[in-house]
Design an enzyme around this catalytic site. Structure first.
Site, PDB file in Angstrom:
ATOM      1  N   CYS A  78       0.845  -1.199   0.000  1.00 49.56           N
ATOM      2  CA  CYS A  78       0.000   0.000   0.000  1.00 49.56           C
ATOM      3  C   CYS A  78       0.886   1.256   0.000  1.00 49.56           C
ATOM      4  O   CYS A  78       1.617   1.495  -0.938  1.00 49.56           O
ATOM      5  CB  CYS A  78      -0.997  -0.036   1.158  1.00 49.56           C
ATOM      6  SG  CYS A  78      -2.357   1.153   0.958  1.00 49.56           S
ATOM      7  N   HIS A 185      -3.773  -4.659  -0.162  1.00 52.07           N
ATOM      8  CA  HIS A 185      -3.307  -5.258   1.083  1.00 52.07           C
ATOM      9  C   HIS A 185      -3.415  -6.780   0.996  1.00 52.07           C
ATOM     10  O   HIS A 185      -4.509  -7.325   1.132  1.00 52.07           O
ATOM     11  CB  HIS A 185      -4.165  -4.774   2.255  1.00 52.07           C
ATOM     12  CG  HIS A 185      -3.921  -3.361   2.654  1.00 52.07           C
ATOM     13  ND1 HIS A 185      -2.969  -3.011   3.587  1.00 52.07           N
ATOM     14  CD2 HIS A 185      -4.492  -2.207   2.244  1.00 52.07           C
ATOM     15  CE1 HIS A 185      -2.970  -1.697   3.742  1.00 52.07           C
ATOM     16  NE2 HIS A 185      -3.890  -1.189   2.942  1.00 52.07           N
ATOM     17  N   GLU A 187      -2.634  -8.879   3.221  1.00 49.42           N
ATOM     18  CA  GLU A 187      -3.069  -9.380   4.530  1.00 49.42           C
ATOM     19  C   GLU A 187      -4.568  -9.195   4.751  1.00 49.42           C
ATOM     20  O   GLU A 187      -5.122  -9.744   5.703  1.00 49.42           O
ATOM     21  CB  GLU A 187      -2.270  -8.700   5.649  1.00 49.42           C
ATOM     22  CG  GLU A 187      -2.667  -7.279   5.978  1.00 49.42           C
ATOM     23  CD  GLU A 187      -2.121  -6.221   5.038  1.00 49.42           C
ATOM     24  OE1 GLU A 187      -2.299  -5.028   5.339  1.00 49.42           O
ATOM     25  OE2 GLU A 187      -1.508  -6.572   3.999  1.00 49.42           O
TER      26      GLU A 187
END
Length: 203
Positions: A78, A185, A187
């Site tokens: 990001c 992202h 994650e």
């Protein structure tokens, strides 16, 4: 060991949790020695470019990251990806780390459809434009999670994947040498994101 750079901005808990869920050793650190000892480094980031760059410089870790980029896999996520570029025009003009050619620009300025919301937030399909080991467990067209108002451009040579948002092909994944970046992202991108992190760990 994967070192996650702690410089005061970043989604550190969910990122380290995702890596550990994969059975990977991950350490959040701002210690130069630990970063040098790591096999791989992740540079996360959320917020504004100028503020993040100032905080990163205040840690004294910029030379360590530039050195590491020559020797081992480094992944920016990001805002961490945006910091890899030459410069950003987010609320002024700011110099980046210069590890990736290109600039970071306001998404609003390039959208033809003004009804589309900025920030570009939520799930979007990632189209692979260049094959890479980062996509070892990844198929084109899978959905990943974005939250951003600025995006990288003038970087076609290093672009590996894009996501279409209106008329704009948002730069989703980049690579130059040992350095990768994802605007989305991993994650927060479910199983697809975990598979991408697994591939990074395999580098």
């Amino acid at each position: 060991m994967i070192a996650i750079v702690d410089y005061g901005v970043g989604n550190l808990f969910s990122l380290s949790s995702s890596l550990r869920a994969l059975g990977l050793e991950a350490e959040v650190t701002r210690d130069a020695g630990r970063l040098r000892a790591a096999n791989r480094i992740i540079l996360p980031g959320v917020g504004a470019f100028g503020d993040a760059k100032a905080k990163l410089e205040a840690t004294g870790l910029v030379p360590v990251l530039l050195e590491a980029a020559e020797e081992k896999p480094l992944l920016g996520i990001c805002l961490g990806m945006q910091l890899l570029f030459d410069k950003s025009f987010e609320y002024g003009e700011h110099t980046g780390l210069g590890l990736m050619p290109g600039v970071v620009s306001d998404l609003r300025k390039d959208l033809d459809n003004l009804s589309l919301k900025v920030p570009h937030m939520g799930w979007n399909s990632l189209q692979i434009v260049k094959d890479d080991p980062l996509f070892r467990y990844f198929s084109g067209g899978e959905y990943v999670y974005y939250v951003h108002s600025f995006y990288a451009k003038d970087c076609a040579e290093s672009t590996l994947g894009v996501s279409q948002y209106g008329n704009v092909a948002v730069t989703g994944v980049v690579r130059r040498g040992n350095v990768w970046g994802t605007q989305f992202h991993p994650e927060k991108s479910g199983d697809a994101g975990l598979r991408l992190l697994r591939a990074f760990a395999d580098m």
